[in-house]
Design an enzyme around this catalytic site. Sequence first.
Site, mmCIF file in Angstrom:
data_model
loop_
_atom_site.group_PDB
_atom_site.id
_atom_site.type_symbol
_atom_site.label_atom_id
_atom_site.label_comp_id
_atom_site.label_asym_id
_atom_site.label_seq_id
_atom_site.Cartn_x
_atom_site.Cartn_y
_atom_site.Cartn_z
ATOM 1 N N ASP A 197 -10.458 -2.236 -24.057
ATOM 2 C CA ASP A 197 -11.042 -2.336 -22.715
ATOM 3 C C ASP A 197 -11.356 -0.972 -22.134
ATOM 4 O O ASP A 197 -10.733 0.027 -22.474
ATOM 5 C CB ASP A 197 -10.061 -3.017 -21.750
ATOM 6 C CG ASP A 197 -10.086 -4.524 -21.874
ATOM 7 O OD1 ASP A 197 -10.990 -5.041 -22.534
ATOM 8 O OD2 ASP A 197 -9.185 -5.159 -21.309
ATOM 9 N N PRO A 208 0.813 -1.223 0.000
ATOM 10 C CA PRO A 208 0.000 0.000 0.000
ATOM 11 C C PRO A 208 0.847 1.273 0.000
ATOM 12 O O PRO A 208 0.319 2.358 -0.250
ATOM 13 C CB PRO A 208 -0.812 -0.090 1.304
ATOM 14 C CG PRO A 208 -0.670 -1.499 1.779
ATOM 15 C CD PRO A 208 0.606 -2.017 1.215
ATOM 16 N N GLU A 236 3.774 -7.926 8.952
ATOM 17 C CA GLU A 236 3.661 -6.460 8.972
ATOM 18 C C GLU A 236 4.332 -5.823 7.763
ATOM 19 O O GLU A 236 4.085 -4.658 7.447
ATOM 20 C CB GLU A 236 4.266 -5.880 10.254
ATOM 21 C CG GLU A 236 3.560 -6.308 11.531
ATOM 22 C CD GLU A 236 2.050 -6.139 11.454
ATOM 23 O OE1 GLU A 236 1.587 -4.999 11.286
ATOM 24 O OE2 GLU A 236 1.343 -7.163 11.555
ATOM 25 N N ARG A 290 -3.677 -9.914 -20.176
ATOM 26 C CA ARG A 290 -4.629 -9.436 -21.187
ATOM 27 C C ARG A 290 -3.941 -8.662 -22.309
ATOM 28 O O ARG A 290 -4.492 -8.532 -23.396
ATOM 29 C CB ARG A 290 -5.687 -8.537 -20.540
ATOM 30 C CG ARG A 290 -6.439 -9.191 -19.392
ATOM 31 C CD ARG A 290 -7.406 -8.217 -18.751
ATOM 32 N NE ARG A 290 -8.389 -7.737 -19.716
ATOM 33 C CZ ARG A 290 -9.427 -8.439 -20.133
ATOM 34 N NH1 ARG A 290 -9.632 -9.647 -19.667
ATOM 35 N NH2 ARG A 290 -10.251 -7.936 -21.020
HETATM 36 C C1 4GS Z 1 -1.336 -4.413 -0.631
HETATM 37 C C2 4GS Z 1 -2.198 -3.540 -1.279
HETATM 38 C C3 4GS Z 1 -1.408 -4.850 0.791
HETATM 39 C C4 4GS Z 1 0.287 -4.918 3.558
HETATM 40 C C5 4GS Z 1 0.666 -7.226 2.685
HETATM 41 C C6 4GS Z 1 0.538 -5.436 4.961
HETATM 42 C C7 4GS Z 1 0.904 -7.656 4.130
HETATM 43 C C8 4GS Z 1 -0.238 -6.009 2.659
HETATM 44 N N1 4GS Z 1 -0.409 -4.773 -1.502
HETATM 45 N N2 4GS Z 1 -1.754 -3.416 -2.538
HETATM 46 N N3 4GS Z 1 1.443 -6.570 4.930
HETATM 47 N N4 4GS Z 1 -3.253 -2.886 -0.792
HETATM 48 N N5 4GS Z 1 -0.326 -5.538 1.273
HETATM 49 O O1 4GS Z 1 -2.376 -4.566 1.468
HETATM 50 O O2 4GS Z 1 -0.667 -4.153 -2.649
#
Ligand code: 4GS
Length: 253
Positions: free
Chosen positions: A169, A89, A116, A154
């Site tokens: 698309d 994220p 984590e 794709r």
């Molecule tokens: C994402 C997401 C995600 C983050 C993986 C906490 C485990 C987790 N990865 N886009 N540790 N949203 N990864 O939530 O790519």
Amino acid sequence: MRVDVITLFPELVESVAAHGVTGRAARAGLLELVSWNPRADAGDRHGTVDDRSYGGGPGMVMKVEPLRTTIRRARQAVPVPASVVYLSPQGRRLQQNDVRDLAAQPRVILLCGRYEGIDERLLNTEVDDEISLGDFVLSGGEIPAMAVIDAVARWLPGALGHEDSAAADSFSDGLLDYPHYTRPESVDGLHVPGVLLGGDHQAIGRWRCKQALGRTWLRRPELLAGQELDADSRRLLREFIDEYRADDRDEPV
Ligand code: 4GS
């Protein structure tokens, strides 16, 4: 294209190559999926890949050494250069143009985190790019990796049926998709828009374009703000908005 995936759950990721468009691309040799489990590179008999977080707090952190060994083994497996992409994220939000760029590469290595997250020093030294599927937290990077593989497949020439193309698309033109209908013509008094039944392909094309523009204006106006519409599209969107307002519907925010 070759996609290497570094993951503690190889079976999960490999399942993407068993079904549908991605399955066909894999069987046709357009997509080569290779997974690597860092547990094999842990160097102890327990296969330890994680440890407690410096500074304290709940949850474990993925260690540098096993992942570094696995990434280097993956890189060296074939003499094809690859960038290492970490799914997290903290990365920039994945967009269709990123997907298209990835699909143009001969190879990519996707790194999936669990727990984590991953020790920052591994990210700083071994990772080239960091991408996020969206602003939410998953338990691992495997589902984002599978989503990337699906979206990329794709774009591989021949992966979709002959008359289909990824460039056609939704999103490839920066717009949302137009509505789709199939048989029957009427369901509980709900009818298919008449223009779609008439066989006038120019009229159908204009209607679909107008719906795509109008729905983007209603639901994702920020997508339109980043676009230079041609005169035809501006006219179609103007028609959509005028009709929408004539129906006295609520304006989008
Ligand atoms: C994402 C997401 C995600 C983050 C993986 C906490 C485990 C987790 N990865 N886009 N540790 N949203 N990864 O939530 O790519």
